[in-house]
Scaffold this motif. Structure first.
Motif, short mmCIF file in Angstrom:
data_model
loop_
_atom_site.label_atom_id
_atom_site.label_comp_id
_atom_site.label_asym_id
_atom_site.label_seq_id
_atom_site.Cartn_x
_atom_site.Cartn_y
_atom_site.Cartn_z
N LEU A 49 0.83 -1.20 0.00
CA LEU A 49 0.00 0.00 0.00
C LEU A 49 0.86 1.25 0.00
CD1 LEU A 49 -2.79 1.28 0.12
CD2 LEU A 49 -2.72 1.07 2.62
N GLY A 50 1.94 1.23 0.78
CA GLY A 50 2.84 2.38 0.82
C GLY A 50 3.46 2.65 -0.53
N HIS A 51 3.89 1.60 -1.23
CA HIS A 51 4.47 1.77 -2.56
C HIS A 51 3.42 2.27 -3.56
CE1 HIS A 51 8.37 0.31 -1.57
NE2 HIS A 51 7.99 -0.94 -1.31
N LEU A 52 2.22 1.75 -3.47
CA LEU A 52 1.16 2.21 -4.36
C LEU A 52 0.88 3.69 -4.15
CD1 LEU A 52 -1.32 -0.80 -4.16
CD2 LEU A 52 -0.29 0.09 -6.26
N GLU A 53 0.81 4.12 -2.92
CA GLU A 53 0.51 5.52 -2.62
C GLU A 53 1.62 6.45 -3.10
OE1 GLU A 53 -0.11 5.38 1.59
OE2 GLU A 53 -2.28 5.06 1.39
N ALA A 54 2.84 5.95 -3.17
CA ALA A 54 3.97 6.77 -3.59
C ALA A 54 4.19 6.72 -5.10
CB ALA A 54 5.24 6.32 -2.88
N SER A 55 3.42 5.91 -5.81
CA SER A 55 3.62 5.73 -7.25
C SER A 55 2.69 6.62 -8.06
CB SER A 55 3.40 4.26 -7.63
OG SER A 55 4.35 3.43 -6.98
N TRP A 71 -4.11 -10.75 -5.63
CA TRP A 71 -3.31 -9.58 -5.28
C TRP A 71 -3.28 -8.58 -6.43
CZ3 TRP A 71 -1.82 -7.56 -0.94
CH2 TRP A 71 -1.59 -8.36 0.19
N CYS A 72 -3.05 -9.08 -7.64
CA CYS A 72 -3.00 -8.20 -8.81
C CYS A 72 -4.32 -7.48 -9.02
CB CYS A 72 -2.61 -9.00 -10.05
SG CYS A 72 -0.93 -9.67 -10.00
N GLN A 73 -5.42 -8.20 -8.84
CA GLN A 73 -6.73 -7.58 -9.00
C GLN A 73 -6.95 -6.47 -7.97
OE1 GLN A 73 -8.73 -8.17 -11.57
NE2 GLN A 73 -7.15 -9.57 -12.31
N GLN A 74 -6.48 -6.70 -6.75
CA GLN A 74 -6.62 -5.68 -5.71
C GLN A 74 -5.76 -4.45 -6.02
OE1 GLN A 74 -6.73 -6.90 -1.52
NE2 GLN A 74 -6.83 -9.03 -2.21
N GLU A 75 -4.58 -4.69 -6.57
CA GLU A 75 -3.70 -3.57 -6.93
C GLU A 75 -4.34 -2.72 -8.03
OE1 GLU A 75 0.37 -6.02 -5.78
OE2 GLU A 75 -0.26 -5.84 -7.87
N ILE A 76 -4.94 -3.38 -9.01
CA ILE A 76 -5.64 -2.65 -10.07
C ILE A 76 -6.80 -1.86 -9.48
CG2 ILE A 76 -7.06 -2.89 -12.15
CD1 ILE A 76 -5.41 -5.36 -12.85
N GLY A 77 -7.58 -2.52 -8.62
CA GLY A 77 -8.73 -1.85 -8.01
C GLY A 77 -8.32 -0.62 -7.21
N GLY A 81 -9.47 3.10 -8.20
CA GLY A 81 -10.23 3.82 -7.19
C GLY A 81 -9.62 5.15 -6.83
N ARG A 82 -8.30 5.27 -6.92
CA ARG A 82 -7.61 6.52 -6.59
C ARG A 82 -7.39 7.39 -7.82
NH1 ARG A 82 -8.24 3.52 -2.86
NH2 ARG A 82 -7.45 3.74 -0.72
N GLY A 83 -7.80 6.91 -8.98
CA GLY A 83 -7.64 7.70 -10.20
C GLY A 83 -6.21 7.75 -10.71
N ILE A 84 -5.40 6.74 -10.35
CA ILE A 84 -4.02 6.69 -10.81
C ILE A 84 -3.98 6.02 -12.19
CG2 ILE A 84 -1.75 5.64 -10.38
CD1 ILE A 84 -2.32 5.86 -7.42
N PRO A 85 -3.29 6.59 -13.16
CA PRO A 85 -3.22 5.97 -14.49
C PRO A 85 -2.71 4.54 -14.41
CG PRO A 85 -2.33 8.19 -14.55
CD PRO A 85 -2.55 7.87 -13.10
N ALA A 86 -3.35 3.65 -15.14
CA ALA A 86 -2.95 2.24 -15.16
C ALA A 86 -2.87 1.76 -16.61
CB ALA A 86 -3.95 1.38 -14.38
N LEU A 87 -1.85 0.98 -16.90
CA LEU A 87 -1.64 0.49 -18.26
C LEU A 87 -1.50 -1.03 -18.25
CD1 LEU A 87 -1.05 1.10 -21.28
CD2 LEU A 87 1.38 1.22 -20.65
N TRP A 88 -2.26 -1.68 -19.14
CA TRP A 88 -2.20 -3.13 -19.27
C TRP A 88 -1.09 -3.47 -20.26
CZ3 TRP A 88 -5.22 -6.60 -16.60
CH2 TRP A 88 -5.20 -7.94 -17.02
N VAL A 89 0.00 -4.06 -19.76
CA VAL A 89 1.14 -4.43 -20.61
C VAL A 89 1.04 -5.92 -20.88
CG1 VAL A 89 3.64 -4.32 -20.87
CG2 VAL A 89 2.47 -2.63 -19.43
N CYS A 90 0.60 -6.26 -22.07
CA CYS A 90 0.21 -7.63 -22.38
C CYS A 90 1.37 -8.48 -22.90
CB CYS A 90 -0.91 -7.62 -23.42
SG CYS A 90 -1.62 -9.25 -23.72
N TYR A 91 1.77 -9.48 -22.09
CA TYR A 91 2.82 -10.42 -22.46
C TYR A 91 2.24 -11.74 -22.96
CZ TYR A 91 6.34 -7.44 -20.30
OH TYR A 91 7.18 -6.39 -19.99
#
Length: 221
Positions: A49-55, A71-77, A81-91
């Motif tokens: 959570l601390g790393h997410l808030e600082a990113s 865990w990944c789903q919670q990180e995306i959520g 929820g905080r309006g932080i830009p998120a990018l799906w990098v598809c491997y």
């Protein structure tokens, strides 16, 4: 600039995230892999959570099985929820973006063994997102000033060349970087098609790419 790498905790997920982390560092981006930063005895959830808030952004390293990770789903959520830009990098082509990311264009990785192009594409994405553009541009120019290799210089300039324009202040910082850092001043453009160097300094090439006036060609003669 810090971004958070959301990845599946298996061998493949760690391998892709680690390789991308190294390439992003060349652009001056600090990409956080939570598992590498958690000290013995620390609480996982609080540390993440601390790393997410600082990113400033979240990168979803969508390798095989990524969408199955709670865990990944919670990180995306959290990011959405905080309006932080998120990018799906598809491997993995079977890993489709989910939830609120479904209406966003994915970044497809054509060759997982070569992450440089992926890192540069992410750099362009960060520099064009409203919430990260100013920080990203400042990060790239700062990294350019401290460039330690010709390759690093070319990678950063490649990203800057994808922008619509640079401000006068940004050009002044680039000029100063070239004046004080030989890794910037002596770097020349590279043709991947011909696999050889050209005679043009990368900063000249950058001006040409951004359609700058010939009267302002860098460097001053």
């Amino acid at each position: 600039m810090q971004v958070f790498l959301s990845y599946r905790e298996d061998e493949e997920g760690k391998e892709y995230a680690s390789a991308l982390r190294e390439e992003l560092a060349i652009l001056g981006i600090n990409a956080i892999m939570a598992s590498r930063s958690i000290r013995p005895g620390a609480v996982w959830a609080q540390t993440i959570l601390g790393h997410l808030e600082a990113s400033s952004a979240l990168l979803c390293i969508a390798s095989r099985g990524y969408t199955d990770s709670a865990w990944c789903q919670q990180e995306i959520g959290w990011a959405i929820g905080r309006g932080i830009p998120a990018l799906w990098v598809c491997y993995d082509s079977k890993e489709r973006s989910v939830g609120f990311l479904m209406d966003k264009q994915d970044l497809t990785v054509p060759d997982p063994s070569s992450q440089a192009d992926t890192a540069r594409a992410i750099g362009t994405w960060l520099a064009t997102q409203e919430k990260t553009r100013e920080e990203a541009r400042a990060t790239f120019i700062h990294a350019l000033a401290g460039s330690s290799t010709y390759r690093q210089t070319r990678d950063i300039v490649h990203v800057l060349a994808t922008l619509d324009s640079l401000t006068d202040d940004e050009w002044q910082q680039i000029d100063k970087a070239a004046e004080t850092n030989r890794q910037v001043r002596e770097a020349h453009s590279y043709s991947e098609r011909n696999n050889r160097m050209s005679g043009m300094p990368v900063t000249d090439w950058l001006r040409r790419q951004l359609n700058k006036s010939a009267d302002n060609t860098w460097p001053p003669r």
